[in-house]
Design an enzyme around this catalytic site. Structure first.
Site, mmCIF file in Angstrom:
data_model
loop_
_atom_site.group_PDB
_atom_site.id
_atom_site.type_symbol
_atom_site.label_atom_id
_atom_site.label_comp_id
_atom_site.label_asym_id
_atom_site.label_seq_id
_atom_site.Cartn_x
_atom_site.Cartn_y
_atom_site.Cartn_z
ATOM 1 N N GLU A 148 0.806 -1.222 0.000
ATOM 2 C CA GLU A 148 0.000 0.000 0.000
ATOM 3 C C GLU A 148 0.837 1.268 0.000
ATOM 4 O O GLU A 148 0.626 2.155 -0.801
ATOM 5 C CB GLU A 148 -0.951 -0.005 1.201
ATOM 6 C CG GLU A 148 -2.247 0.770 0.994
ATOM 7 C CD GLU A 148 -2.163 2.274 1.196
ATOM 8 O OE1 GLU A 148 -2.979 2.992 0.607
ATOM 9 O OE2 GLU A 148 -1.283 2.763 1.937
ATOM 10 N N HIS A 205 -1.005 0.479 6.953
ATOM 11 C CA HIS A 205 -1.584 1.337 5.920
ATOM 12 C C HIS A 205 -0.505 2.348 5.532
ATOM 13 O O HIS A 205 0.509 1.947 4.971
ATOM 14 C CB HIS A 205 -2.853 1.956 6.542
ATOM 15 C CG HIS A 205 -3.795 2.581 5.583
ATOM 16 N ND1 HIS A 205 -5.085 2.924 5.934
ATOM 17 C CD2 HIS A 205 -3.651 2.948 4.286
ATOM 18 C CE1 HIS A 205 -5.694 3.455 4.885
ATOM 19 N NE2 HIS A 205 -4.843 3.496 3.889
ATOM 20 N N HIS A 223 -4.730 -0.408 11.918
ATOM 21 C CA HIS A 223 -6.129 -0.279 12.343
ATOM 22 C C HIS A 223 -6.565 -1.484 13.175
ATOM 23 O O HIS A 223 -7.399 -2.265 12.740
ATOM 24 C CB HIS A 223 -7.052 -0.200 11.124
ATOM 25 C CG HIS A 223 -6.649 0.813 10.099
ATOM 26 N ND1 HIS A 223 -6.825 2.162 10.265
ATOM 27 C CD2 HIS A 223 -6.081 0.674 8.878
ATOM 28 C CE1 HIS A 223 -6.389 2.807 9.186
ATOM 29 N NE2 HIS A 223 -5.933 1.931 8.331
ATOM 30 N N ASN A 257 -5.011 7.577 7.952
ATOM 31 C CA ASN A 257 -4.574 6.994 6.685
ATOM 32 C C ASN A 257 -3.062 7.030 6.531
ATOM 33 O O ASN A 257 -2.406 6.006 6.492
ATOM 34 C CB ASN A 257 -5.265 7.723 5.527
ATOM 35 C CG ASN A 257 -5.023 7.073 4.187
ATOM 36 O OD1 ASN A 257 -3.898 6.714 3.869
ATOM 37 N ND2 ASN A 257 -6.078 6.888 3.398
ATOM 38 N N ASN A 313 -5.729 11.736 2.119
ATOM 39 C CA ASN A 313 -5.073 10.436 2.022
ATOM 40 C C ASN A 313 -3.568 10.596 2.236
ATOM 41 O O ASN A 313 -3.123 10.829 3.350
ATOM 42 C CB ASN A 313 -5.439 9.871 0.642
ATOM 43 C CG ASN A 313 -5.121 8.418 0.460
ATOM 44 O OD1 ASN A 313 -4.121 7.930 0.953
ATOM 45 N ND2 ASN A 313 -5.955 7.708 -0.272
ATOM 46 N N ASP A 356 -3.671 9.351 -4.145
ATOM 47 C CA ASP A 356 -3.339 8.446 -3.008
ATOM 48 C C ASP A 356 -2.032 8.823 -2.276
ATOM 49 O O ASP A 356 -1.909 9.955 -1.830
ATOM 50 C CB ASP A 356 -3.328 6.983 -3.495
ATOM 51 C CG ASP A 356 -3.737 6.002 -2.407
ATOM 52 O OD1 ASP A 356 -3.217 6.124 -1.302
ATOM 53 O OD2 ASP A 356 -4.564 5.119 -2.647
ATOM 54 N N ASN A 357 -1.089 7.916 -2.145
ATOM 55 C CA ASN A 357 0.117 8.239 -1.363
ATOM 56 C C ASN A 357 1.106 9.116 -2.136
ATOM 57 O O ASN A 357 1.263 8.971 -3.340
ATOM 58 C CB ASN A 357 0.814 6.955 -0.919
ATOM 59 C CG ASN A 357 0.052 6.259 0.187
ATOM 60 O OD1 ASN A 357 -0.211 6.866 1.226
ATOM 61 N ND2 ASN A 357 -0.321 5.013 -0.035
#
Ligand SMILES: *[C@@H]1O[C@H](CO)[C@@H](O)[C@H](O)[C@H]1NC(C)=O
Ligand SMILES: *[C@@H]1O[C@H](CO)[C@@H](O)[C@H](O)[C@H]1NC(C)=O
Ligand SMILES: *[C@@H]1O[C@H](CO)[C@@H](O)[C@H](O)[C@H]1NC(C)=O
Length: 450
Positions: A148, A205, A223, A257, A313, A356-357
């Site tokens: 991820e 994550h 999480h 996140n 994010n 996203d990242n």
């Protein structure tokens, strides 16, 4: 009785209601522990589900929240629902939503032109992408459980988080840019003194790293059922073992996140969702609720710096530490903030597009961003339990003094090469791509990145 949606893969002909029911079932199966993606209970939904989402939005004109709400709404699946006519089912859903609203108080959310906003966000109607890349790319294995997020050390070692979905084992993977085609490998994690680390509930994550006095620390958001935490590990480069040291938590954390370390024990972090239970998370997504925040954790607790974002994010920082970059996933925007180094406060500077990242090249300062160019495909992939295809895209963003100078799409694929690119970066002529749940990463000879 709770419904196992996996047993109901085949949509019933003509009715479309099973798809709708599956969505509701996820909505109703709130008993299930923690929200690690909705879709641990997957189902192939498609068009009916999308219509369903639209109807759901219409019903929820105002969502109200009860602060410190300990009540988790619990509905059990009623067999009878399965045999309802479409009209009966509509009535049933209304009752459920009314119940939901009754139980929530205080905060009102305007749901203005939600449908069009939602359709734009989801990219309904977008289907085709033309493939391209920066040069020859190949798959590098060893990432069962996905990759991820990633962080690259100065020496060319890269760590990646794996096992975001509950069905996978949580791991920190390592990849070496100096041996680019060697598979990534899961690192051994041991518990340090006083560590309460629970590997069985580790589903990492976002990630970050910190190098200080010759020591390397690696961090990941996880999480577990109880509360979101940032886990801190020490990396021993000779034994290649990660020792869990401690966690960072805060009563102000909810569904977090990504984060970026600014010292060994402080960081900026994005609060992606305000809630951690399935029902409310689904509503947050459907409403594109502005519940996201950027927080600063100062070593002991976290405070909110920026609020009112939609699913913020990826987060990262410029090499000089003067700017913080945030991918506002729910608003399709890339935000840059000027950072006050004396008190760590942030001021918004500019708004663009992105997702996203975010990784930052320490040499050029460029951002490398793993993106999802067609979001309804990503959510469908997620709802299927991360199986099948969803497109991947990498963009490289040139910034100067917090201002975006240029944005280049360096990679696009319909997902056959790698589905769901969540992260990307560049080191020594190679571009890497990590993904939500693919069992490999992508390594490209980055010959043409402009
Ligand atoms: C639903 O309908 C099916 C097929 O007609 C039947 O076998 C089943 O018993 C019904 N379920 C309920 C709860 O009425
Ligand atoms: C790192 O591992 C080596 C064994 O490979 C060990 O001798 C050394 O003490 C470890 N260092 C730390 C800081 O734990
Ligand atoms: C975080 O660390 C504290 C203190 O060691 C511990 O009590 C707590 O259970 C940990 N939380 C999680 C989610 O592991």
């Amino acid at each position: 009785m709770e419904l196992d949606i996996k047993e109901k893969e085949k949509p019933r002909e003509g009715s479309g209601i099973i798809a709708a029911l599956a969505l509701l079932a996820v909505l109703l199966t709130i008993g299930c522990a923690v929200a690690i993606g909705f879709a641990v209970h997957g189902h192939n939904k498609g068009v009916d589900d999308r219509r369903e989402m639209g109807r759901m939005e219409e019903m929820v004109k105002h969502l109200k929240e009860e602060e410190n709400d300990a009540t988790i709404l619990r509905y059990t699946w009623d067999d009878e629902v399965e045999n309802m006519s479409a009209d009966e089912y509509e009535e049933f859903k209304k009752r459920v939503m009314a119940e939901l609203l009754k139980q929530d108080r205080n905060v009102e959310i305007e749901a203005l032109s939600l449908k069009s906003q939602y359709a734009r966000y989801m990219g309904f109607g977008k289907e085709v992408l033309l493939r391209h890349g920066p040069g020859p790319c190949r798959k590098v294995g060893g990432a069962e459980g996905g990759s991820e997020d990633l962080t690259i050390l100065k020496n060319g070692l890269m760590f990646m988080t794996s096992g975001y979905y509950a069905k996978f084992e949580g791991k920190i993977l390592m990849y070496n840019f100096h041996k680019p085609y060697e598979p990534v490998k899961g690192l051994t994690i041991v518990k340090g003194q006083d560590s309460h680390f629970d590997l069985s509930n580790f589903h990492p994550h976002g990630m970050s790293s910190w190098e200080e006095d010759g020591e390397t620390y690696v961090y990941a958001v996880s999480h577990p059922p109880t509360e979101d935490v940032v886990e801190m590990f020490h990396f021993n480069s000779s034994s290649q073992i990660l020792t869990h040291m401690r966690n960072f938590s805060s009563p102000n954390f909810n569904y977090m996140n990504d984060f970026v370390m600014v010292s060994k024990e402080s960081f900026y972090i994005t609060k992606f969702w305000r809630w951690r239970d399935f029902v409310r998370i689904r509503l947050e997504v459907r409403l594109l609720a502005r519940f996201g925040e950027i927080m600063f954790f100062d070593g002991t607790d976290a405070k909110t710096l920026i609020s009112g974002l939609v699913m913020p994010n990826g987060i990262n920082m410029s090499p000089d530490g003067k700017y913080v970059y945030v991918a506002e996933f729910g608003d399709l925007k890339l935000r840059t903030y000027k950072r006050d180094i004396t008190d760590n406060s942030l001021t918004e500077l500019e708004v663009e597009t992105g997702v996203d990242n975010i990784e930052v090249d320490p040499i050029t300062g460029d951002m490398w961003i793993g993106c999802h160019p067609i979001l309804h495909k990503l959510w469908e992939y997620d709802a299927r339990g991360a199986t099948g295809l969803t497109p991947s895209q990498v963009i490289r963003v040139k910034v100067k003094d917090g201002k975006i100078q240029d944005m280049i799409e360096t990679y696009v694929n319909d997902g056959t090469e790698i589905p769901g690119s969540t992260s990307a970066s560049f080191y020594n002529g190679k571009m890497v791509i990590g993904a939500l749940a693919a069992e490999h990463i992508i390594v490209c000879d980055a010959l043409a990145i402009d």
